[in-house]
Design a protein around this motif. Structure first.
Motif, PDB file in Angstrom:
ATOM      1  N   THR A   1       1.065  -0.689   0.134  1.00  0.00           N
ATOM      2  CA  THR A   1       0.209   0.551   0.206  1.00  0.00           C
ATOM      3  C   THR A   1       0.764   0.751   0.084  1.00  0.00           C
ATOM      4  O   THR A   1       0.638   2.406   0.150  1.00  0.00           O
ATOM      5  N   LEU A   2       1.799   1.389  -0.959  1.00  0.00           N
ATOM      6  CA  LEU A   2       2.988   2.240  -0.425  1.00  0.00           C
ATOM      7  C   LEU A   2       2.657   2.892  -2.438  1.00  0.00           C
ATOM      8  O   LEU A   2       2.890   1.977  -2.655  1.00  0.00           O
ATOM      9  N   SER A   3       3.134   3.869  -1.968  1.00  0.00           N
ATOM     10  CA  SER A   3       3.161   4.889  -2.969  1.00  0.00           C
ATOM     11  C   SER A   3       4.409   5.889  -3.082  1.00  0.00           C
ATOM     12  O   SER A   3       4.544   6.447  -2.438  1.00  0.00           O
ATOM     13  N   ILE A   4       5.352   6.030  -4.057  1.00  0.00           N
ATOM     14  CA  ILE A   4       6.130   6.795  -4.521  1.00  0.00           C
ATOM     15  C   ILE A   4       5.876   7.414  -5.905  1.00  0.00           C
ATOM     16  O   ILE A   4       5.604   6.945  -6.502  1.00  0.00           O
ATOM     17  N   GLU A   5       5.722   8.544  -5.554  1.00  0.00           N
ATOM     18  CA  GLU A   5       6.223   9.916  -6.943  1.00  0.00           C
ATOM     19  C   GLU A   5       6.960  10.778  -6.352  1.00  0.00           C
ATOM     20  O   GLU A   5       7.676  11.599  -5.713  1.00  0.00           O
ATOM     21  N   PRO A   6       7.220  11.515  -7.593  1.00  0.00           N
ATOM     22  CA  PRO A   6       8.253  12.420  -7.893  1.00  0.00           C
ATOM     23  C   PRO A   6       7.475  13.549  -7.005  1.00  0.00           C
ATOM     24  O   PRO A   6       6.654  14.213  -7.410  1.00  0.00           O
ATOM     25  N   VAL A   7       8.042  14.535  -6.498  1.00  0.00           N
ATOM     26  CA  VAL A   7       7.742  15.339  -5.994  1.00  0.00           C
ATOM     27  C   VAL A   7       7.475  16.756  -6.778  1.00  0.00           C
ATOM     28  O   VAL A   7       7.662  17.025  -8.416  1.00  0.00           O
ATOM     29  N   GLY A   8       5.586  17.019  -6.602  1.00  0.00           N
ATOM     30  CA  GLY A   8       6.119  18.402  -8.216  1.00  0.00           C
ATOM     31  C   GLY A   8       6.024  19.600  -8.166  1.00  0.00           C
ATOM     32  O   GLY A   8       7.352  19.907  -7.120  1.00  0.00           O
ATOM     33  N   LEU A   9       6.367  20.803  -8.847  1.00  0.00           N
ATOM     34  CA  LEU A   9       6.926  22.033  -9.281  1.00  0.00           C
ATOM     35  C   LEU A   9       6.007  22.812  -8.972  1.00  0.00           C
ATOM     36  O   LEU A   9       6.586  24.156  -8.456  1.00  0.00           O
ATOM     37  N   GLN A  10       4.911  22.392  -7.807  1.00  0.00           N
ATOM     38  CA  GLN A  10       4.246  23.490  -7.254  1.00  0.00           C
ATOM     39  C   GLN A  10       5.182  23.866  -6.093  1.00  0.00           C
ATOM     40  O   GLN A  10       5.671  23.410  -5.164  1.00  0.00           O
ATOM     41  N   PRO A  11       5.027  25.036  -5.844  1.00  0.00           N
ATOM     42  CA  PRO A  11       5.760  26.180  -4.605  1.00  0.00           C
ATOM     43  C   PRO A  11       5.499  25.552  -3.647  1.00  0.00           C
ATOM     44  O   PRO A  11       4.638  25.100  -2.964  1.00  0.00           O
ATOM     45  N   VAL A  12       6.710  26.099  -2.094  1.00  0.00           N
ATOM     46  CA  VAL A  12       6.106  24.897  -1.340  1.00  0.00           C
ATOM     47  C   VAL A  12       5.618  25.850  -0.478  1.00  0.00           C
ATOM     48  O   VAL A  12       4.472  25.507   0.584  1.00  0.00           O
ATOM     49  N   ARG A  13       5.214  27.573  -0.257  1.00  0.00           N
ATOM     50  CA  ARG A  13       4.003  27.773   0.148  1.00  0.00           C
ATOM     51  C   ARG A  13       2.545  26.994  -0.492  1.00  0.00           C
ATOM     52  O   ARG A  13       1.537  27.439   0.449  1.00  0.00           O
ATOM     53  N   PHE A  14       2.100  26.206  -1.665  1.00  0.00           N
ATOM     54  CA  PHE A  14       1.216  25.856  -1.582  1.00  0.00           C
ATOM     55  C   PHE A  14       0.979  24.091  -0.772  1.00  0.00           C
ATOM     56  O   PHE A  14       0.014  23.647  -0.942  1.00  0.00           O
ATOM     57  N   VAL A  15       1.969  23.697  -0.480  1.00  0.00           N
ATOM     58  CA  VAL A  15       1.595  22.518  -0.272  1.00  0.00           C
ATOM     59  C   VAL A  15       1.359  22.545   1.251  1.00  0.00           C
ATOM     60  O   VAL A  15       1.310  23.968   2.249  1.00  0.00           O
ATOM     61  N   LYS A  16       0.229  21.774   1.155  1.00  0.00           N
ATOM     62  CA  LYS A  16      -0.265  21.667   3.033  1.00  0.00           C
ATOM     63  C   LYS A  16       0.724  21.727   4.075  1.00  0.00           C
ATOM     64  O   LYS A  16       1.550  21.169   3.933  1.00  0.00           O
ATOM     65  N   ALA A  17       0.303  21.775   5.310  1.00  0.00           N
ATOM     66  CA  ALA A  17       1.159  21.743   6.378  1.00  0.00           C
ATOM     67  C   ALA A  17       1.268  20.464   6.404  1.00  0.00           C
ATOM     68  O   ALA A  17       2.565  20.150   7.661  1.00  0.00           O
ATOM     69  N   SER A  18       0.515  19.095   6.830  1.00  0.00           N
ATOM     70  CA  SER A  18       0.716  18.269   6.817  1.00  0.00           C
ATOM     71  C   SER A  18       2.055  17.487   6.434  1.00  0.00           C
ATOM     72  O   SER A  18       2.525  16.719   6.754  1.00  0.00           O
TER      73      SER A  18
ATOM     74  N   GLY B   1      -0.466   3.694   2.593  1.00  0.00           N
ATOM     75  CA  GLY B   1      -1.690   3.187   2.453  1.00  0.00           C
ATOM     76  C   GLY B   1      -2.632   4.873   2.258  1.00  0.00           C
ATOM     77  O   GLY B   1      -2.998   5.389   1.202  1.00  0.00           O
ATOM     78  N   ASP B   2      -3.908   4.775   3.316  1.00  0.00           N
ATOM     79  CA  ASP B   2      -4.929   5.591   2.960  1.00  0.00           C
ATOM     80  C   ASP B   2      -4.960   7.057   3.265  1.00  0.00           C
ATOM     81  O   ASP B   2      -5.259   7.967   3.666  1.00  0.00           O
ATOM     82  N   SER B   3      -3.634   7.026   3.878  1.00  0.00           N
ATOM     83  CA  SER B   3      -3.275   8.805   4.379  1.00  0.00           C
ATOM     84  C   SER B   3      -3.057   9.732   3.585  1.00  0.00           C
ATOM     85  O   SER B   3      -3.489   9.118   2.648  1.00  0.00           O
ATOM     86  N   SER B   4      -3.667  10.765   4.119  1.00  0.00           N
ATOM     87  CA  SER B   4      -3.738  12.086   2.784  1.00  0.00           C
ATOM     88  C   SER B   4      -2.170  12.794   3.349  1.00  0.00           C
ATOM     89  O   SER B   4      -2.252  13.784   2.215  1.00  0.00           O
ATOM     90  N   ASN B   5      -1.016  12.121   3.977  1.00  0.00           N
ATOM     91  CA  ASN B   5       0.094  12.574   4.428  1.00  0.00           C
ATOM     92  C   ASN B   5       1.017  12.355   3.251  1.00  0.00           C
ATOM     93  O   ASN B   5       1.026  11.402   2.827  1.00  0.00           O
ATOM     94  N   TYR B   6       1.906  13.285   2.611  1.00  0.00           N
ATOM     95  CA  TYR B   6       2.593  13.228   1.956  1.00  0.00           C
ATOM     96  C   TYR B   6       4.197  13.099   2.830  1.00  0.00           C
ATOM     97  O   TYR B   6       4.136  13.693   3.150  1.00  0.00           O
TER      98      TYR B   6
END
Length: 254
Positions: free
Chosen positions: A146-163, A189-194
């Protein structure tokens, strides 16, 4: 007659003395030439003398090839004397028998002898990080697929969720707590945290994932093109990759 004989004897003695003198001169020349050849090319064998006891001599002398090559580049001589090495492999009978026993009744239970040894020698060391609680969660996700790995997007850090920021960041690895450039992040798994991870941690995780993927294929009967020996050596190759990863060797995508 006696006088004629004396004259002939005197002439013969004179010729003998002259001949001996020439022989002495030739012997001296031969000795000098031998000394010259040996001093200029000590590694070359002495040349065979020509008939008549004369030694061939050229104006000047050519440097011995092995001597000149050694002076111009010593690595050439070293490459000649180095032994030829090839990659070899030989199955450890204990590991091979454990694998065959496991394959007859494949299970993902870590307590079976085959998997227990791999857990102790490869998996646990490979997934041991300073953030032990997160490391345990990563292992559980790998086991449950249930583990997934993905490249970090190009979004600025200020748009990354606090979690997500709390779980590391583009410049901080969540598994080690060190300041590293993190090009990937994982989700459990189903966690919303990255969780942002460094290339080193990513390679350690993926090497374990590759091992689990392959043995799951064997358990599910999906590996049909390989015999038992080929399967065994594929498992050993995957173990080798985990061993290298836990020792600090890894491949990074550029």
């Amino acid at each position: 007659m006696v006088r004629e004989a004396n004259v002939k004897q005197a002439a013969a003695e004179k010729q003998l003395k002259e001949a001996q003198g020439k022989i002495d001169v030739l012997q001296a020349e031969v000795a000098a030439l031998k000394t010259l050849v040996l001093s200029s090319s000590p590694t070359s064998p002495t040349q065979e003398p020509l008939p008549g006891g004369k030694t061939p001599f050229k104006k000047g002398h050519t440097r011995n090839k092995s001597t000149s090559s050694a002076m111009s580049g010593g690595h050439q001589d070293l490459s000649v004397i180095q032994p030829i090495v090839k990659d070899c492999k030989e199955a450890d009978l204990s590991l091979y028998n454990e694998f065959r026993s496991w394959k007859d009744d494949p299970t993902m239970d870590r307590s079976c002898p085959f998997l227990d040894k791999i857990y102790q020698e490869d998996i646990f060391p490979c997934l041991t990080f300073s953030k032990s609680e997160l490391a345990s969660a990563v292992l559980e996700a790998v086991e449950n697929n249930t583990l997934s790995i993905e490249p970090v997007g190009l979004q600025p850090v200020r748009f990354v969720k606090a979690s997500a920021v709390e779980c590391g960041g583009p410049k901080k690895c969540a598994l080690t707590g060190q300041s590293k450039s993190c090009k990937h992040r994982i989700k459990l798994g189903d966690s919303s945290n990255y969780y942002y991870i460094s290339p080193f941690c990513r390679y350690r995780i993926t090497s374990v994932c590759n091992f689990f993927t392959y043995i799951r294929y064997i358990q599910q009967g999906l590996v049909k093109q390989q015999d038992v020996d080929q399967m065994f050596w594929e498992v050993m190759q995957l173990r080798k990759e985990m061993s290298l990863a836990k020792l600090g060797y890894f491949k990074e995508e550029l």
